[in-house]
Scaffold this motif. Structure first.
Motif, PDB file in Angstrom:
ATOM      1  N   ALA A  20       0.678  -1.307  -0.032  1.00 48.16           N
ATOM      2  CA  ALA A  20       0.102   0.023   0.099  1.00 48.16           C
ATOM      3  C   ALA A  20       0.865   1.258   0.143  1.00 48.16           C
ATOM      4  O   ALA A  20       0.474   2.524   0.456  1.00 48.16           O
ATOM      5  CB  ALA A  20      -0.874  -0.086   1.211  1.00 48.16           C
ATOM      6  N   ARG A  21       2.108   1.121  -0.432  1.00 46.52           N
ATOM      7  CA  ARG A  21       2.991   2.189  -0.321  1.00 46.52           C
ATOM      8  C   ARG A  21       2.634   3.491  -1.301  1.00 46.52           C
ATOM      9  O   ARG A  21       2.577   4.553  -0.873  1.00 46.52           O
ATOM     10  CB  ARG A  21       4.478   1.646  -0.505  1.00 46.52           C
ATOM     11  N   GLY A  22       2.108   3.100  -2.351  1.00 50.30           N
ATOM     12  CA  GLY A  22       1.556   4.236  -3.384  1.00 50.30           C
ATOM     13  C   GLY A  22       0.317   4.949  -2.859  1.00 50.30           C
ATOM     14  O   GLY A  22       0.165   6.015  -2.790  1.00 50.30           O
ATOM     15  N   ALA A  23      -0.627   4.121  -2.480  1.00 51.67           N
ATOM     16  CA  ALA A  23      -1.729   4.623  -1.850  1.00 51.67           C
ATOM     17  C   ALA A  23      -1.454   5.638  -0.394  1.00 51.67           C
ATOM     18  O   ALA A  23      -1.860   6.823  -0.376  1.00 51.67           O
ATOM     19  CB  ALA A  23      -2.704   3.500  -1.360  1.00 51.67           C
ATOM     20  N   ALA A  24      -0.388   4.955   0.250  1.00 48.82           N
ATOM     21  CA  ALA A  24       0.028   6.047   1.308  1.00 48.82           C
ATOM     22  C   ALA A  24       0.887   7.189   0.860  1.00 48.82           C
ATOM     23  O   ALA A  24       0.598   8.379   1.608  1.00 48.82           O
ATOM     24  CB  ALA A  24       1.129   5.074   2.405  1.00 48.82           C
ATOM     25  N   GLN A  88      -6.058   7.305  -4.455  1.00 45.94           N
ATOM     26  CA  GLN A  88      -5.620   6.177  -4.796  1.00 45.94           C
ATOM     27  C   GLN A  88      -3.833   6.479  -5.283  1.00 45.94           C
ATOM     28  O   GLN A  88      -3.514   7.554  -5.404  1.00 45.94           O
ATOM     29  CB  GLN A  88      -6.221   5.409  -5.854  1.00 45.94           C
ATOM     30  N   ASP A  89      -3.156   5.238  -5.541  1.00 41.42           N
ATOM     31  CA  ASP A  89      -2.014   5.602  -6.133  1.00 41.42           C
ATOM     32  C   ASP A  89      -1.824   6.205  -7.405  1.00 41.42           C
ATOM     33  O   ASP A  89      -0.814   6.664  -7.993  1.00 41.42           O
ATOM     34  CB  ASP A  89      -0.909   4.448  -5.887  1.00 41.42           C
ATOM     35  N   ASP A  90      -3.079   6.369  -8.068  1.00 45.78           N
ATOM     36  CA  ASP A  90      -3.258   6.730  -9.350  1.00 45.78           C
ATOM     37  C   ASP A  90      -4.338   7.702  -9.529  1.00 45.78           C
ATOM     38  O   ASP A  90      -4.766   8.014 -10.451  1.00 45.78           O
ATOM     39  CB  ASP A  90      -3.463   5.522 -10.558  1.00 45.78           C
ATOM     40  N   LEU A 250       1.477   7.587  -8.940  1.00 44.00           N
ATOM     41  CA  LEU A 250       2.489   8.414  -8.158  1.00 44.00           C
ATOM     42  C   LEU A 250       3.565   7.614  -7.744  1.00 44.00           C
ATOM     43  O   LEU A 250       3.333   6.367  -7.163  1.00 44.00           O
ATOM     44  CB  LEU A 250       1.687   9.143  -7.038  1.00 44.00           C
ATOM     45  N   VAL A 251       4.995   7.863  -8.093  1.00 42.93           N
ATOM     46  CA  VAL A 251       6.027   6.940  -7.732  1.00 42.93           C
ATOM     47  C   VAL A 251       6.917   7.170  -6.735  1.00 42.93           C
ATOM     48  O   VAL A 251       7.763   6.516  -6.194  1.00 42.93           O
ATOM     49  CB  VAL A 251       6.453   6.279  -9.089  1.00 42.93           C
TER      50      VAL A 251
END
Length: 298
Positions: A20-24, A88-90, A250-251
């Motif tokens: 869940a790193r991208g979401a964080a 979200q991560d996107d 998001l990276v």
């Protein structure tokens, strides 16, 4: 931009994936622009480096469709404020300077997407690829564009609507196509997706119990998924509050970096995507592109 408004909002990201790193990161970036908001990550496990100020609720691993059921039936259980802003991560806040308190006048708002439901004297049908915009001028047609759920603002009463009004039922029709090897089912209007259900299929019954959906122009200023010439010609991407699209991820926060899943050589085949990425660059992002496909081998 209203600090009082932000205190009514929980930024929330829900993922059933183990990483869940991208979401964080999306939560951290969004919260940094919206002081006063709460932030909450719902995932099977919290990242080791979860930023201070972001809460965590452990949830069971989920597939894509189980995620949709969670958003429709359980999101209200983890959000305690009057509104939830789903990220979200996107999909995340691009520029909080473009926030409008008018957004809080809606129970649901998300970017208008390529798909819409159209009610006409001849019956109900669905149009794709933003072709629904051609129906807007027809006075005997009711055009209901789907509003994207991956970056969306929802009131608490909207989150509880399917619980408080049990007569409003999610119903899945038979698939339009069942074919292939291996055999696959396909619905032309993506009936399995929670945002299609909430902002399209169920919208009339939700409106009948008082739910307020954003009008088209306000939704367009709220966020973008993909651009369509019928809807976005001449618009200013720098005025957007947020975005959500599977092709933008998001990276990194330092340096602030977006990864496009579209190879640079194919970018102009996506209407308006170059302008969207230029908007991110003007907002301080570095852009990474997907690797170029290998040359065609005869």
């Amino acid at each position: 931009m209203s600090g009082e408004a932000f205190r009514q909002i929980t930024l929330v990201s829900v993922t059933g994936l183990p990483d869940a790193r991208g979401a964080a990161m999306a939560l951290q970036l969004s919260q940094s622009q919206m002081p006063g908001t709460c932030a909450l990550l719902c995932s099977p496990q919290a990242p080791d480096d979860l930023a201070p100020g972001i809460g965590h609720v452990a949830i069971a691993p989920m597939n894509y469709h189980e995620y949709g059921w969670f958003m429709m039936f359980a999101l209200w259980r983890v959000v305690q404020t009057d509104f939830a802003l789903v990220v979200q991560d996107d999909g995340w806040v691009v520029n909080a300077a473009n926030w409008s308190d008018e957004f809080l006048g809606c129970d649901y708002i998300g970017a208008p997407i390529h798909l819409a439901k159209i009610d006409s004297p001849q019956g109900t049908f669905w149009r794709n690829s933003f072709d629904w915009a051609q129906e807007l001028h027809k006075t005997d047609h009711i055009v209901t564009p789907i509003q994207n759920g991956g970056f969306s603002l929802r009131s608490r009463r909207f989150m509880k609507a399917l619980v408080n009004h049990p007569h409003i039922r999610v119903e899945i029709p038979p698939p339009d196509v069942v074919e292939g090897d291996p055999l696959r089912m396909h619905w032309q209007h993506n009936a399995l997706l929670e945002d299609v259900q909430l902002s399209g299929v169920l919208r009339p019954t939700l409106e009948a119990v008082g739910m307020r959906f954003a009008p088209l122009e306000l939704a367009r200023s709220f966020a973008i998924e993909h651009a369509g010439p019928q809807l976005h010609h001449g618009y200013d991407a720098m005025q957007l509050f947020g975005h959500h699209a599977k092709v933008r991820q998001l990276v990194s926060l330092a340096p602030l970096t977006l990864r496009s899943l579209i190879p640079l050589s194919q970018l102009d085949s996506w209407y308006g995507e170059r302008e969207i990425l230029q908007m991110f660059e003007r907002n301080g992002y570095l852009i990474e592109f997907a690797p170029e496909p290998p040359p065609h081998q005869a």
